[in-house]
Write an enzyme that holds these catalytic residues in place. Structure first.
Site, PDB file in Angstrom:
ATOM      1  CB  SER A  94      13.282 -11.167 -31.582  1.00 17.22           C
ATOM      2  OG  SER A  94      14.100 -12.044 -30.852  1.00 17.22           O
ATOM      3  CG  LEU A  95      16.407  -7.049 -29.784  1.00 17.38           C
ATOM      4  CD1 LEU A  95      16.498  -5.668 -29.129  1.00 17.38           C
ATOM      5  CD2 LEU A  95      17.718  -7.397 -30.443  1.00 17.38           C
ATOM      6  NE  ARG A 119      15.306 -12.190 -25.641  1.00 16.65           N
ATOM      7  CZ  ARG A 119      15.359 -12.054 -26.968  1.00 16.65           C
ATOM      8  NH1 ARG A 119      16.335 -11.354 -27.526  1.00 16.65           N
ATOM      9  NH2 ARG A 119      14.441 -12.610 -27.743  1.00 16.65           N
ATOM     10  CD  GLN A 252      10.849 -12.799 -27.305  1.00 20.08           C
ATOM     11  OE1 GLN A 252      11.979 -13.090 -26.910  1.00 20.08           O
ATOM     12  NE2 GLN A 252      10.459 -11.563 -27.511  1.00 20.08           N
TER      13      GLN A 252
END
Length: 311
Positions: A94-95, A119, A252
């Site tokens: 993810s991040l 984000r 994503q």
């Protein structure tokens, strides 16, 4: 063959980076650059808390990245290790995908920090608090989790957000649907469902406004060429083209993190050594997915010194 992998949200804790900063100028420079890029004293929150501030998505995301990049910079500057020589692939959960891209030179450290701050803010703002939720399914494979999500949806969003390993899948969506899924776990042969303490339902269609915000941000700050191939979250496939990476980063936000499939793809590509920088979260998921591979966590000065001797 070796892959450097980077953790995602949930690996943050008060005190992170303190030992590194005390021992290494290279680490201190990373934390200072991130603070300057964000216009806030993020390292003070990482060091001293309060914990509720560190847990905020907009702080946790750049903090986790900064810690992992600090580890990498110490390895590079004090261990004499160049990432292009030290690994064949990078990947992040993810991040952590942004951390991987920063490590591979696609984004500067300052730009990565700003992108992750945005984000986090965008993901938090996409869904009002209390509307969405996430749940970890323990003892669930992807087939069982998918069937459960479909049964629990009942017209609402309930989907697989993270396919972490053969025993752990995370669902995301409307809170009522996620609660129905937890109540139904036994009917689908799943050991347990646990509501996660998150502030928003990540990696599901409800995050569409955040995806739009990231598309705009990445248009202003596009990725550059990579020094190492990325194994992408949403495709579990290798990618090096900057334009494709930008598109996948937008996808994503609402798409599934295919971590189990990414580990399998890396194994199929010949990777037999995995090094998790900045945590000990995604490495164990890989160990539950792949047999006969080595998993190393490098997060402290002791870890860095040991790894630098071995490589």
């Amino acid at each position: 063959m070796r892959a450097f992998v980077f953790p995602g949200q949930g690996s943050q804790k008060v005190g992170m980076g303190v030992e590194l900063a005390g021992a290494s100028l290279a680490a201190r420079e990373v934390f200072q650059e991130v603070d300057e890029a964000l216009g806030q004293n993020l390292f003070a929150i990482m060091s001293e808390g309060p914990e509720d501030q560190l847990l905020l998505t907009e702080n946790a995301q750049p903090a986790i990245m900064a810690h992992a990049i600090a580890v990498l910079r110490v390895l590079e500057k004090e261990g004499g290790i160049a990432i292009g020589d030290a690994c064949d692939f990078v990947a992040g959960h993810s991040l952590g995908e942004y951390t991987a891209l920063c490590a591979a030179g696609a984004f500067t450290l300052a730009d990565t920090a700003r992108l992750l701050k945005l984000r986090g803010q965008s993901m938090q703002a996409a869904v009002p608090v209390g509307v969405g939720a996430m749940a970890a399914l323990l003892g669930a494979d992807i087939a069982k989790a998918t069937a459960l999500a479909e049964a629990a949806a009942q017209g609402e969003v309930c989907t697989v957000a993270n396919d972490n390993d053969p025993t752990q899948v995370v669902l995301s969506g409307h809170k009522a649907a996620i609660e129905r899924a937890i109540a139904l776990v036994k009917d689908f042969g799943i050991k347990r469902g646990v509501l996660l303490p998150v502030s928003a339902p990540f990696h599901c269609p409800l995050m569409a406004p955040a995806a739009d915000a990231m598309a705009e941000a990445l248009g202003r700050t596009p990725p550059r060429s990579l020094s190492v191939t990325l194994m992408a979250n949403v495709t579990a496939a290798p990618v090096t083209d900057p334009a494709e990476i930008s598109r996948l980063l937008v996808e994503q936000v609402t798409g599934r993190v295919r971590w189990r499939e990414s580990a399998l793809a890396l194994g199929a590509a010949g990777v037999d050594q995995f090094v998790e920088l900045g945590g000990k979260v995604v490495g164990p998921m890989i160990s539950r997915t792949l047999a006969d591979v080595s998993i190393t966590s490098v997060a402290s000065m002791t870890d860095i010194e040991a790894f630098a001797r071995e490589i």
